[in-house]
Design a protein around this motif. Sequence first.
Motif, PDB file in Angstrom:
ATOM      1  N   ALA A 105      39.676  43.435  29.971  1.00 57.11           N
ATOM      2  CA  ALA A 105      39.700  43.699  31.414  1.00 57.11           C
ATOM      3  C   ALA A 105      38.762  42.757  32.158  1.00 57.11           C
ATOM      4  CB  ALA A 105      39.332  45.154  31.681  1.00 57.11           C
ATOM      5  N   LEU A 106      37.583  42.532  31.613  1.00 55.56           N
ATOM      6  CA  LEU A 106      36.629  41.627  32.245  1.00 55.56           C
ATOM      7  C   LEU A 106      37.178  40.207  32.301  1.00 55.56           C
ATOM      8  CD1 LEU A 106      33.768  41.357  33.431  1.00 55.56           C
ATOM      9  CD2 LEU A 106      32.970  40.874  31.113  1.00 55.56           C
ATOM     10  N   PHE A 107      37.791  39.758  31.215  1.00 50.53           N
ATOM     11  CA  PHE A 107      38.372  38.422  31.194  1.00 50.53           C
ATOM     12  C   PHE A 107      39.491  38.297  32.224  1.00 50.53           C
ATOM     13  CE2 PHE A 107      41.824  35.669  29.820  1.00 50.53           C
ATOM     14  CZ  PHE A 107      41.174  34.453  29.830  1.00 50.53           C
ATOM     15  N   VAL A 108      40.386  39.284  32.251  1.00 48.58           N
ATOM     16  CA  VAL A 108      41.506  39.222  33.199  1.00 48.58           C
ATOM     17  C   VAL A 108      40.976  39.210  34.629  1.00 48.58           C
ATOM     18  CG1 VAL A 108      43.478  40.519  34.110  1.00 48.58           C
ATOM     19  CG2 VAL A 108      43.202  40.207  31.640  1.00 48.58           C
ATOM     20  N   ARG A 109      40.010  40.064  34.947  1.00 50.01           N
ATOM     21  CA  ARG A 109      39.439  40.085  36.308  1.00 50.01           C
ATOM     22  C   ARG A 109      38.809  38.733  36.646  1.00 50.01           C
ATOM     23  NH1 ARG A 109      35.765  44.713  36.772  1.00 50.01           N
ATOM     24  NH2 ARG A 109      37.674  45.846  37.180  1.00 50.01           N
ATOM     25  N   PHE A 110      38.038  38.178  35.715  1.00 52.72           N
ATOM     26  CA  PHE A 110      37.413  36.878  35.949  1.00 52.72           C
ATOM     27  C   PHE A 110      38.475  35.808  36.169  1.00 52.72           C
ATOM     28  CE2 PHE A 110      35.970  32.808  34.232  1.00 52.72           C
ATOM     29  CZ  PHE A 110      34.872  32.569  35.043  1.00 52.72           C
TER      30      PHE A 110
ATOM     31  N   SER B 211      39.135  33.641  39.645  1.00 53.49           N
ATOM     32  CA  SER B 211      38.729  32.232  39.643  1.00 53.49           C
ATOM     33  C   SER B 211      39.892  31.249  39.593  1.00 53.49           C
ATOM     34  CB  SER B 211      37.793  31.966  38.463  1.00 53.49           C
ATOM     35  OG  SER B 211      38.486  32.188  37.249  1.00 53.49           O
ATOM     36  N   THR B 212      41.110  31.718  39.419  1.00 59.93           N
ATOM     37  CA  THR B 212      42.270  30.819  39.324  1.00 59.93           C
ATOM     38  C   THR B 212      43.033  30.827  40.646  1.00 59.93           C
ATOM     39  OG1 THR B 212      42.449  31.331  36.981  1.00 59.93           O
ATOM     40  CG2 THR B 212      44.344  30.277  38.004  1.00 59.93           C
ATOM     41  N   PRO B 213      43.096  29.666  41.313  1.00 63.27           N
ATOM     42  CA  PRO B 213      43.830  29.623  42.584  1.00 63.27           C
ATOM     43  C   PRO B 213      45.341  29.667  42.344  1.00 63.27           C
ATOM     44  CG  PRO B 213      43.011  27.449  42.024  1.00 63.27           C
ATOM     45  CD  PRO B 213      42.492  28.390  40.979  1.00 63.27           C
ATOM     46  N   ALA B 214      46.068  30.158  43.344  1.00 63.01           N
ATOM     47  CA  ALA B 214      47.537  30.183  43.265  1.00 63.01           C
ATOM     48  C   ALA B 214      48.072  28.761  43.378  1.00 63.01           C
ATOM     49  CB  ALA B 214      48.092  31.051  44.385  1.00 63.01           C
TER      50      ALA B 214
END
Length: 136
Positions: free
Chosen positions: A78-83, A87-90
């Motif tokens: 969950a922490l990885f997915v949230r990060f 942090s990843t732009p569309a």
Amino acid sequence: MKARLSVYLDPVIMRTLSDYAARRNQSLSLVAEAAIASFLSPDAPERQEAAVIRRLDQLDRRHQRVERDVGIGIETLALFVRFWLNSTPALPEPAQTAARAKGAERYDAFLDALGRRLAKGPALRQEIVEEVDRMG
């Protein structure tokens, strides 16, 4: 003076009895007498219950560790997915098709790596412990 008793034992039981007596450096008669006394003892059910309770306690502790480990895994994911989502732009519309194709390729590579890891690699939990030990 002890009374004599002759019994017929299944060969497997006799072999087990002999092995046990040899490991304890005791006579067959002494081991057999102790086993019979234990079997006939009025507190035998209490001892069996205590053994079952000990085993259940061990299983409960293992179950708690598994629950903890699963919880750590879920929180890590969950922490990885949230990060990653934060942090990843569309991507612009024209680049999305190429990105999807590259994503499918990377996903297949991920599945291959995960399969290899699960087949032979050390547990992530152990790697985390080792990394923390190195840092500390």
